[in-house]
Motif scaffolding. Sequence first.
Motif, mmCIF file in Angstrom:
data_model
loop_
_atom_site.group_PDB
_atom_site.id
_atom_site.type_symbol
_atom_site.label_atom_id
_atom_site.label_comp_id
_atom_site.label_asym_id
_atom_site.label_seq_id
_atom_site.Cartn_x
_atom_site.Cartn_y
_atom_site.Cartn_z
ATOM 1 N N SER A 31 5.595 9.118 10.421
ATOM 2 C CA SER A 31 4.816 8.707 11.586
ATOM 3 C C SER A 31 5.673 8.125 12.714
ATOM 4 O O SER A 31 5.164 7.870 13.807
ATOM 5 C CB SER A 31 3.761 7.676 11.174
ATOM 6 N N LYS A 76 0.844 -1.200 0.000
ATOM 7 C CA LYS A 76 0.000 0.000 0.000
ATOM 8 C C LYS A 76 0.880 1.251 0.000
ATOM 9 O O LYS A 76 1.460 1.612 1.030
ATOM 10 C CB LYS A 76 -0.920 -0.008 1.216
ATOM 11 N N PRO A 77 0.979 1.915 -1.150
ATOM 12 C CA PRO A 77 1.852 3.092 -1.261
ATOM 13 C C PRO A 77 1.570 4.171 -0.220
ATOM 14 O O PRO A 77 2.494 4.816 0.272
ATOM 15 C CB PRO A 77 1.579 3.616 -2.675
ATOM 16 N N GLU A 78 0.311 4.354 0.140
ATOM 17 C CA GLU A 78 -0.018 5.390 1.125
ATOM 18 C C GLU A 78 0.579 5.066 2.498
ATOM 19 O O GLU A 78 0.976 5.969 3.240
ATOM 20 C CB GLU A 78 -1.534 5.613 1.219
ATOM 21 N N GLU A 79 0.671 3.788 2.836
ATOM 22 C CA GLU A 79 1.300 3.408 4.108
ATOM 23 C C GLU A 79 2.810 3.636 4.053
ATOM 24 O O GLU A 79 3.409 4.071 5.033
ATOM 25 C CB GLU A 79 0.985 1.949 4.458
ATOM 26 N N ILE A 80 3.401 3.351 2.909
ATOM 27 C CA ILE A 80 4.842 3.571 2.735
ATOM 28 C C ILE A 80 5.162 5.060 2.877
ATOM 29 O O ILE A 80 6.112 5.443 3.560
ATOM 30 C CB ILE A 80 5.320 3.058 1.357
ATOM 31 N N GLU A 81 4.362 5.900 2.234
ATOM 32 C CA GLU A 81 4.594 7.347 2.278
ATOM 33 C C GLU A 81 4.508 7.908 3.691
ATOM 34 O O GLU A 81 5.230 8.837 4.038
ATOM 35 C CB GLU A 81 3.594 8.067 1.373
ATOM 36 N N GLN A 82 3.628 7.360 4.505
ATOM 37 C CA GLN A 82 3.429 7.865 5.866
ATOM 38 C C GLN A 82 4.329 7.193 6.898
ATOM 39 O O GLN A 82 4.368 7.616 8.050
ATOM 40 C CB GLN A 82 1.964 7.679 6.278
#
Length: 121
Positions: free
Chosen positions: A89, A79-85
Motif C-alpha cells: 500500500s 493485526k496480520p492483515e494490516e501487516i500483509e498490506q
Amino acid sequence: MSSSSTIAKRLEGKTIVITGASSGIGKSIAKEFARTSPGNLKLILTARRINNLREVAAEIHQEAGDGVKVLPVQLDVSKPEEIEQFVPSLPDEFKDVDILVNNACVFIIHDHLHVCLAYAN
C-alpha cells in the motif's frame, strides 16, 4: 571524518520504517534519524494513532526541512492483515525499505496452565 558525518553519509538515500513512532522511543528514534541525516532521507512512521503520527511528521519537517520526506501510516502490528498490506500500500518511492526499527510490540497473554498442558501432551 567525524562519526556523526559518517553515519549521515551511510543513511543518505535510505528509506526507514519505524513502528510505534507516534510517541516515546519510536518518536525519539524518528527525530534522531532526521537530525543525523537531514538530506535525502525517507521516514515511514507507523503507529495506531494517525493524528499523533501527523504531529511527529510536522515536527520533523519543521526541524529538518525538505531533506527528510516523512510518510505517516496508520498501522496496528497486532493485526496480520494490516501487516500483509503495509508494503504493497506504500507509494512507489517508499516501497524499497532499507531499515526497519521494530519498536512497536504486541502482548500475547496465554493461560499458563493451558500452555503447559499443551506442551506436556
